[in-house]
Design an enzyme around this catalytic site. Structure first.
Site, PDB file in Angstrom:
ATOM      1  N   GLU A 165     -18.669  77.971  16.175  1.00 51.15           N
ATOM      2  CA  GLU A 165     -19.115  76.638  16.626  1.00 51.15           C
ATOM      3  C   GLU A 165     -19.321  76.556  18.139  1.00 51.15           C
ATOM      4  O   GLU A 165     -18.633  75.795  18.838  1.00 51.15           O
ATOM      5  CB  GLU A 165     -18.114  75.569  16.169  1.00 51.15           C
ATOM      6  CG  GLU A 165     -18.001  75.472  14.657  1.00 51.15           C
ATOM      7  CD  GLU A 165     -17.108  74.339  14.183  1.00 51.15           C
ATOM      8  OE1 GLU A 165     -16.455  73.690  15.019  1.00 51.15           O
ATOM      9  OE2 GLU A 165     -17.076  74.086  12.972  1.00 51.15           O
ATOM     10  N   GLU A 367     -16.978  77.725   6.611  1.00 54.41           N
ATOM     11  CA  GLU A 367     -15.820  76.810   6.580  1.00 54.41           C
ATOM     12  C   GLU A 367     -16.223  75.591   5.768  1.00 54.41           C
ATOM     13  O   GLU A 367     -17.346  75.088   5.904  1.00 54.41           O
ATOM     14  CB  GLU A 367     -15.425  76.300   7.976  1.00 54.41           C
ATOM     15  CG  GLU A 367     -14.716  77.279   8.842  1.00 54.41           C
ATOM     16  CD  GLU A 367     -14.264  76.678  10.179  1.00 54.41           C
ATOM     17  OE1 GLU A 367     -14.011  75.456  10.267  1.00 54.41           O
ATOM     18  OE2 GLU A 367     -14.175  77.468  11.137  1.00 54.41           O
TER      19      GLU A 367
END
Ligand code: FCB
Length: 464
Positions: A165, A367
């Protein structure tokens, strides 16, 4: 609907070094930015639990990997901590490396494929003090670290990721001022975002070199993990809403997708940022560096969609440009504990977007999960947490993933975050994500929740 996972489809667990290992001063580990924040303002952390603890993975990695095996998982993503692997002179810390070698051999013995990420928001503090991602020298230090890791573990790890991220640090630390050092400055945020893009691309270059030099096997792969969820806007959008959507998507998603698929940044977005005076200088040679950023595949972290609309004001209180305002969808179903919308169809929409716009790039769901507060409320008579809400959450997402695959998305797997309860940044242990409980009062003892048994069944039913 029954879920029939395809035969060749990774099913695994996602976690990270800084959220699980603990042992924050052991074996030559240096301080990272979370330790620094914890030291200077512990009350910013839920229940005053700072970054020092993790979930005791440093001591329990063997047990944890055995638990993964027991559930039938085939893969496990974690991250090397830069602050554990490297010493302050940017040389390998042998003791730190020793820990990750033990994790690698344990995973190998259990037949679990390791997916290794190099950076999960965990800048070593001595580099943060030199300016962190705002300073190009730190980019060089990251490249040295990546090179060292590829060489050290090239024979043991096949699947690598440069960043988790990368959009989160510029957003949380430098634009929205939510995380230490609490900066609210669009120009500094863009500098961080740009330097992360260079760092990613240079690490991919190092990866290719390490392959050529025989440190990594031919089938080793490199990827980038991000929360690429395509944003949505109102059902009856105005042209200004659509413009807000384009900018939001451009800065947060297309920026990275174009980088990793095409080796460049989206021109329309760069031009607009330049016109607004917040784009960092693109130095001679940078375009060639960015051209190296193409990857083998992507990780897509998905928890919630983003919804935006035209901004009410064109600038914020600092005079920085504002491209969108959040849009609250009246029909949104919420996870009230985390304040995140639950919208399982988002994984499908992402899959279709990839099929249309980046057809050559494979991805996996890296995720996905649900954090819930005070889970002890749901403990049944047998002592097990009855987390039916989590089963429903995962089931719905897996169903949409299966549909996306049917409709042509190249989705290669699913990793649940976080298989084992862990430390969540400044929320610490407030929301529990695990299918395996961690008992903080009983020395981090692990216990299955109901969802663990459920996922074992799903995996058992996979196509043979
Ligand atoms: C993601 C992060 C991960 C974890 C989950 C809940 O954004 O990658 O570390 O905290 O959120």
């Amino acid at each position: 609907m029954e879920i029939h996972l395809p035969k060749h489809f990774f099913m695994g667990a996602a976690m990270s070094g800084p959220q699980t290992e603990g042992a924050y001063k052991i074996g030559g580990k240096l301080e990272n930015i979370w330790d620094t924040w914890s030291d200077c303002s512990i009350s910013d952390f839920y229940n005053k639990v700072g970054s020092y603890v993790g979930n005791n993975f440093y001591e329990r990695y063997e047990e944890d990997i055995r638990l993964m095996k027991d559930l039938g998982l085939d893969s496990f993503r974690t991250s090397i901590q830069w602050s554990r692997l490297m010493d302050p002179d940017q040389k390998l810390n042998k003791e730190g490396a020793g820990f990750y070698h033990k994790v690698c051999s344990c995973a190998r013995e259990q037949g679990i494929e390791l997916f290794m990420n190099l950076y999960h928001f965990d800048m070593p503090s001595y580099l943060f003090r030199r300016g962190g991602w705002e300073n190009r020298e730190v980019v060089e230090a990251y490249v040295t670290y990546a090179r060292t890791a590829f060489r050290e573990f090239g024979k043991e790890i096949c699947y690598w990721f440069t960043f988790n991220e990368p959009i989160v640090e510029p957003d949380q630390r430098y634009r929205d001022g939510i995380w230490y050092p609490f900066v609210r400055d669009a120009k500094r945020g863009m500098a961080v975002q740009y330097h992360l893009s260079l760092a990613h691309s240079l690490a991919v270059r190092e990866f290719k070199r390490a392959k050529e030099e025989g440190y990594l096997p031919e089938d080793a792969r490199i990827g980038l993990i991000n929360c690429f969820a395509p944003p949505y806007t109102r059902e009856d959008p105005s042209p200004k809403d659509l413009e807000a959507l384009r900018m939001e998507d451009g800065i947060r998603n297309r920026w990275w997708l174009d980088l990793v698929a095409e080796g460049r940044l989206p021109e329309d977005i760069v031009k607009r940022l330049e016109a607004d005076g917040i784009m960092p200088e693109i130095r001679p040679g940078d375009k060639e560096i960015l051209a190296e950023g193409k990857v083998d595949w992507l990780g897509f972290n998905y928890y919630h969609p983003s919804r935006v609309q035209a901004p009410e004001k064109r600038t914020d209180e600092n005079g920085d440009p504002k491209y969108s305002d959040p849009y609250v969808w009246p029909k949104a179903r919420m996870n009230i504990y985390r304040g995140w919308e639950i919208y399982p169809k988002g994984v499908y929409d992402f899959g279709m977007k990839m099929r249309e716009e980046y057809p050559d790039l494979k991805f996996f769901i890296s995720e996905n999960g649900m954090g819930v507060e005070h889970e002890e409320r749901f403990r049944g008579e047998n002592g097990e947490i009855q987390d039916d809400y989590r089963i429903e959450f995962v089931k719905e997402h897996l169903e949409w993933i299966m549909k996306a695959i049917e409709d042509g998305a190249q989705c290669m797997g699913y990793h649940y975050w976080a298989l084992i309860d862990n430390w969540s940044w400044n929320n610490a242990f407030k929301n529990r994500y695990g299918m395996i409980e961690v008992d903080l009062a009983e020395n981090y003892q692990r216990r299955f929740k109901k969802s663990a048994g459920w996922i074992r069944e799903v995996i058992n039913n996979r196509e043979k």
